[in-house]
Motif scaffolding. Structure first.
Motif, PDB file in Angstrom:
ATOM      1  N   MET A   1       0.950  12.855   5.705  1.00  0.00           N
ATOM      2  CA  MET A   1       0.286  11.558   5.734  1.00  0.00           C
ATOM      3  C   MET A   1       1.120  10.497   6.448  1.00  0.00           C
ATOM      4  SD  MET A   1      -1.271  11.662   1.875  1.00  0.00           S
ATOM      5  CE  MET A   1      -2.183  10.132   2.039  1.00  0.00           C
ATOM      6  N   GLY A   2       2.265  10.902   6.991  1.00  0.00           N
ATOM      7  CA  GLY A   2       3.096   9.984   7.754  1.00  0.00           C
ATOM      8  C   GLY A   2       4.070   9.194   6.919  1.00  0.00           C
ATOM      9  N   LEU A   3       4.341   9.626   5.711  1.00  0.00           N
ATOM     10  CA  LEU A   3       5.246   8.920   4.808  1.00  0.00           C
ATOM     11  C   LEU A   3       6.525   9.721   4.587  1.00  0.00           C
ATOM     12  CD1 LEU A   3       2.465   7.771   2.373  1.00  0.00           C
ATOM     13  CD2 LEU A   3       3.934   6.219   3.646  1.00  0.00           C
ATOM     14  N   SER A   4       7.443   9.128   3.887  1.00  0.00           N
ATOM     15  CA  SER A   4       8.742   9.759   3.656  1.00  0.00           C
ATOM     16  C   SER A   4       8.718  10.628   2.404  1.00  0.00           C
ATOM     17  CB  SER A   4       9.833   8.683   3.501  1.00  0.00           C
ATOM     18  OG  SER A   4       9.900   7.863   4.643  1.00  0.00           O
ATOM     19  N   GLU A   5       9.554  11.635   2.405  1.00  0.00           N
ATOM     20  CA  GLU A   5       9.704  12.466   1.211  1.00  0.00           C
ATOM     21  C   GLU A   5      10.322  11.644   0.085  1.00  0.00           C
ATOM     22  OE1 GLU A   5      12.126  15.654   2.551  1.00  0.00           O
ATOM     23  OE2 GLU A   5      10.491  16.668   3.613  1.00  0.00           O
ATOM     24  N   ILE A   6       9.959  11.965  -1.145  1.00  0.00           N
ATOM     25  CA  ILE A   6      10.511  11.239  -2.299  1.00  0.00           C
ATOM     26  C   ILE A   6      11.338  12.148  -3.204  1.00  0.00           C
ATOM     27  CG2 ILE A   6       8.792   9.403  -2.330  1.00  0.00           C
ATOM     28  CD1 ILE A   6       7.240  10.950  -4.432  1.00  0.00           C
ATOM     29  N   TYR A   7      11.398  13.441  -2.860  1.00  0.00           N
ATOM     30  CA  TYR A   7      12.195  14.383  -3.649  1.00  0.00           C
ATOM     31  C   TYR A   7      13.166  15.091  -2.709  1.00  0.00           C
ATOM     32  CZ  TYR A   7       8.486  13.495  -7.020  1.00  0.00           C
ATOM     33  OH  TYR A   7       7.585  12.876  -7.868  1.00  0.00           O
ATOM     34  N   PRO A   8      14.297  14.453  -2.393  1.00  0.00           N
ATOM     35  CA  PRO A   8      15.218  15.012  -1.395  1.00  0.00           C
ATOM     36  C   PRO A   8      15.804  16.359  -1.776  1.00  0.00           C
ATOM     37  CG  PRO A   8      16.201  13.131  -2.552  1.00  0.00           C
ATOM     38  CD  PRO A   8      14.759  13.158  -2.933  1.00  0.00           C
TER      39      PRO A   8
ATOM     40  N   GLU B   1       3.773   5.590  -5.771  1.00  0.00           N
ATOM     41  CA  GLU B   1       3.582   5.565  -7.227  1.00  0.00           C
ATOM     42  C   GLU B   1       2.575   6.626  -7.654  1.00  0.00           C
ATOM     43  OE1 GLU B   1       2.410   1.610  -8.182  1.00  0.00           O
ATOM     44  OE2 GLU B   1       4.347   0.718  -7.635  1.00  0.00           O
ATOM     45  N   GLN B   2       1.486   6.761  -6.891  1.00  0.00           N
ATOM     46  CA  GLN B   2       0.483   7.768  -7.236  1.00  0.00           C
ATOM     47  C   GLN B   2       1.044   9.176  -7.107  1.00  0.00           C
ATOM     48  OE1 GLN B   2      -2.203   6.553  -8.691  1.00  0.00           O
ATOM     49  NE2 GLN B   2      -1.279   4.569  -8.152  1.00  0.00           N
ATOM     50  N   PHE B   3       1.840   9.404  -6.088  1.00  0.00           N
ATOM     51  CA  PHE B   3       2.445  10.720  -5.911  1.00  0.00           C
ATOM     52  C   PHE B   3       3.395  11.034  -7.064  1.00  0.00           C
ATOM     53  CE2 PHE B   3       0.579  11.155  -1.829  1.00  0.00           C
ATOM     54  CZ  PHE B   3       0.763  12.474  -1.422  1.00  0.00           C
ATOM     55  N   LYS B   4       4.219  10.071  -7.430  1.00  0.00           N
ATOM     56  CA  LYS B   4       5.169  10.317  -8.517  1.00  0.00           C
ATOM     57  C   LYS B   4       4.446  10.599  -9.830  1.00  0.00           C
ATOM     58  CE  LYS B   4       8.866   7.483  -6.504  1.00  0.00           C
ATOM     59  NZ  LYS B   4       9.598   6.196  -6.597  1.00  0.00           N
ATOM     60  N   GLU B   5       3.446   9.791 -10.139  1.00  0.00           N
ATOM     61  CA  GLU B   5       2.708  10.006 -11.385  1.00  0.00           C
ATOM     62  C   GLU B   5       1.951  11.329 -11.338  1.00  0.00           C
ATOM     63  OE1 GLU B   5      -0.363   7.710 -14.432  1.00  0.00           O
ATOM     64  OE2 GLU B   5       0.288   6.722 -12.580  1.00  0.00           O
ATOM     65  N   SER B   6       1.387  11.654 -10.180  1.00  0.00           N
ATOM     66  CA  SER B   6       0.644  12.910 -10.055  1.00  0.00           C
ATOM     67  C   SER B   6       1.564  14.116 -10.228  1.00  0.00           C
ATOM     68  CB  SER B   6      -0.052  12.964  -8.695  1.00  0.00           C
ATOM     69  OG  SER B   6      -1.052  11.968  -8.600  1.00  0.00           O
TER      70      SER B   6
ATOM     71  N   PHE C   1       0.835  -1.200   0.000  1.00  0.00           N
ATOM     72  CA  PHE C   1       0.000   0.000   0.000  1.00  0.00           C
ATOM     73  C   PHE C   1       0.872   1.253   0.000  1.00  0.00           C
ATOM     74  CE2 PHE C   1      -3.079   2.861   2.476  1.00  0.00           C
ATOM     75  CZ  PHE C   1      -3.694   3.298   1.310  1.00  0.00           C
ATOM     76  N   SER C   2       1.926   1.256   0.803  1.00  0.00           N
ATOM     77  CA  SER C   2       2.850   2.392   0.791  1.00  0.00           C
ATOM     78  C   SER C   2       3.448   2.585  -0.596  1.00  0.00           C
ATOM     79  CB  SER C   2       3.960   2.191   1.825  1.00  0.00           C
ATOM     80  OG  SER C   2       3.447   2.184   3.132  1.00  0.00           O
ATOM     81  N   ASP C   3       3.836   1.488  -1.241  1.00  0.00           N
ATOM     82  CA  ASP C   3       4.386   1.579  -2.594  1.00  0.00           C
ATOM     83  C   ASP C   3       3.365   2.177  -3.554  1.00  0.00           C
ATOM     84  OD1 ASP C   3       6.759   0.485  -1.733  1.00  0.00           O
ATOM     85  OD2 ASP C   3       6.312  -1.550  -2.437  1.00  0.00           O
ATOM     86  N   TRP C   4       2.104   1.767  -3.401  1.00  0.00           N
ATOM     87  CA  TRP C   4       1.041   2.314  -4.259  1.00  0.00           C
ATOM     88  C   TRP C   4       0.932   3.822  -4.069  1.00  0.00           C
ATOM     89  CZ3 TRP C   4      -3.439   5.025  -3.269  1.00  0.00           C
ATOM     90  CH2 TRP C   4      -4.349   5.153  -4.340  1.00  0.00           C
ATOM     91  N   ILE C   5       0.992   4.268  -2.819  1.00  0.00           N
ATOM     92  CA  ILE C   5       0.887   5.708  -2.547  1.00  0.00           C
ATOM     93  C   ILE C   5       2.038   6.458  -3.208  1.00  0.00           C
ATOM     94  CG2 ILE C   5       0.920   7.484  -0.759  1.00  0.00           C
ATOM     95  CD1 ILE C   5      -0.350   5.413   1.137  1.00  0.00           C
TER      96      ILE C   5
ATOM     97  N   ILE D   1       6.045  22.057  -7.175  1.00  0.00           N
ATOM     98  CA  ILE D   1       5.129  20.906  -7.181  1.00  0.00           C
ATOM     99  C   ILE D   1       5.739  19.751  -6.393  1.00  0.00           C
ATOM    100  CG2 ILE D   1       4.087  19.147  -8.675  1.00  0.00           C
ATOM    101  CD1 ILE D   1       3.850  21.428 -10.819  1.00  0.00           C
ATOM    102  N   LYS D   2       7.023  19.499  -6.598  1.00  0.00           N
ATOM    103  CA  LYS D   2       7.687  18.422  -5.843  1.00  0.00           C
ATOM    104  C   LYS D   2       7.766  18.763  -4.363  1.00  0.00           C
ATOM    105  CE  LYS D   2      10.348  16.908  -9.847  1.00  0.00           C
ATOM    106  NZ  LYS D   2      11.657  16.884 -10.523  1.00  0.00           N
ATOM    107  N   TYR D   3       8.001  20.032  -4.067  1.00  0.00           N
ATOM    108  CA  TYR D   3       8.007  20.483  -2.671  1.00  0.00           C
ATOM    109  C   TYR D   3       6.653  20.245  -2.026  1.00  0.00           C
ATOM    110  CZ  TYR D   3       7.354  24.068   0.955  1.00  0.00           C
ATOM    111  OH  TYR D   3       7.024  24.736   2.099  1.00  0.00           O
ATOM    112  N   ARG D   4       5.573  20.561  -2.745  1.00  0.00           N
ATOM    113  CA  ARG D   4       4.229  20.338  -2.214  1.00  0.00           C
ATOM    114  C   ARG D   4       3.968  18.841  -2.012  1.00  0.00           C
ATOM    115  NH1 ARG D   4       2.006  23.598   0.647  1.00  0.00           N
ATOM    116  NH2 ARG D   4       0.310  22.087   0.503  1.00  0.00           N
ATOM    117  N   ALA D   5       4.443  18.006  -2.942  1.00  0.00           N
ATOM    118  CA  ALA D   5       4.270  16.560  -2.803  1.00  0.00           C
ATOM    119  C   ALA D   5       4.981  16.052  -1.554  1.00  0.00           C
ATOM    120  CB  ALA D   5       4.787  15.849  -4.051  1.00  0.00           C
TER     121      ALA D   5
END
Length: 347
Positions: free
Chosen positions: A296-303, A253-258, A247-251, A285-289
């Motif tokens: 949502m309690g997840l890790s950043e994906i754009y360091p 993926e959705q963030f990256k595609e969005s 489920f985390s992976d799905w989230i 946009i990446k900063y907002r993501a």
């Protein structure tokens, strides 16, 4: 994830406790006592939401009426397309908030979602109001058709549309959580290239009435995104069997595609707009993501995008201060004792 379907919450069940036993799929009488709710600090969120009350026709558009015809053709086209975008995003939010409330067994969630639904209805009205102030009825109607016939906008909205409709067709706990993810994306990221356009006009002393309206909407959306993020984390914490790596992976993926789709849309609609750097917009946009993922309690994906590259935007809307925590590592008991978690520290 479990595919078992949730039933709509009953309106009144007096044999059940007033404090709900779960946010979704639990037991509750239907009687709301704000002094006896499962997540006490949500009363503060409710109070902040109702404190934001405003109406579209309170905003003076007379200056915008005079200025619109003086805008460049590029700015006029972007203005109409972005209003079209915002209307396609806000229109379904009223109904989605109501759908959340129908399946929520917690009466505080039902009430907060009722306020959010009302505010989303006001947002959608405001787009009609600003367009009626500056263009003809035919041009207004054309702008509202963009969500149905602009291929870039259709592509950009497709994933959200698919998930929102899946929630309607199959109201499972999985689809409620997934819809919260897309609602968080919408409230916390999808609007922002459009907001930036209007704030950019305002810093040139153009279309200030529209910018004022957008700042009211932006303030509301910050609160909506804040609550949806907390609701997501609390719901997932109550259903730990759904908190899986897949489920985390799905989230993610959705963030990256969005992010890719939002960047594509911004480059399409903001091309040649004076005062907006498209590379900065992409970084924003990446900063907002990143910010929504933290919420949502997840890790950043754009360091490389942890700081706001368009700080001038902060002058146009309220922002929130708070701390950052990893909710996935917390227990429900700890969470209920905490207030104002993970606020938007800036835009």
């Amino acid at each position: 994830m479990s595919k078992s379907l949730l039933k709509k919450a009953k309106t009144l069940e007096p044999l059940h406790p007033n404090k709900s036993t779960a946010l979704f799929g639990g037991e509750a009488s239907g009687i709301l006592n704000w002094n006896d709710i499962a997540y006490p600090h949500w009363y503060k969120m409710y109070k902040r939401l109702i404190g934001n009350y405003w109406q579209a026709d309170e905003v003076n558009m007379s200056g915008d009426v005079r200025q619109f015809s003086l805008l460049t053709k590029t700015d006029q086209d972007a203005y109409l397309k972005i209003i079209g975008l915002l209307s396609t995003l806000d229109a379904p939010q009223t109904r989605t908030a109501l759908l959340f409330s129908l399946y929520a067994s917690d009466p505080s969630v039902q009430s907060i979602m009722a306020v959010i639904a009302q505010q989303e209805a006001v947002h959608n009205e405001s787009y009609s109001y600003v367009l009626s102030s500056v263009v003809s009825l035919d041009e207004q109607n054309e702008a509202f058709q963009l969500g149905r016939n602009d291929p870039v906008l259709i592509k950009r909205n497709d994933n959200l549309m698919q998930q929102y409709n899946a929630f309607v067709d199959e109201p499972s706990m999985e689809n409620i959580l997934k819809t919260m993810v897309f609602t968080g994306l919408l409230e916390g990221m999808f609007f922002y290239s459009g907001f930036a356009f209007f704030y950019n006009l305002a810093r040139q002393n153009k279309m200030v009435g529209t910018s004022t309206m957008i700042s009211y909407i932006n303030r509301d959306e910050l609160e909506h995104g804040r609550f949806i993020a907390e609701l997501f984390r609390a719901t997932l914490d109550e259903n730990p069997e759904l908190n899986t790596a897949s489920f985390s992976d799905w989230i993610y993926e959705q963030f990256k595609e969005s992010v890719e789709l939002e960047t594509e849309w911004s480059r399409y609609v903001l091309a040649d707009v004076e005062g907006i750097d498209l590379d900065e917009m992409s970084g924003y946009i990446k900063y907002r993501a990143n910010k929504m993922l933290r919420m949502m309690g997840l890790s950043e994906i754009y360091p490389d995008h942890t700081d706001n590259p368009m700080k001038w935007i902060r002058a146009y809307v309220d922002n929130f201060d708070g701390t950052k925590t990893d909710f996935f590592e917390q227990k429900s008991r700890q969470y209920t004792k905490t207030s104002d978690l993970n606020g938007f520290d800036d835009l």
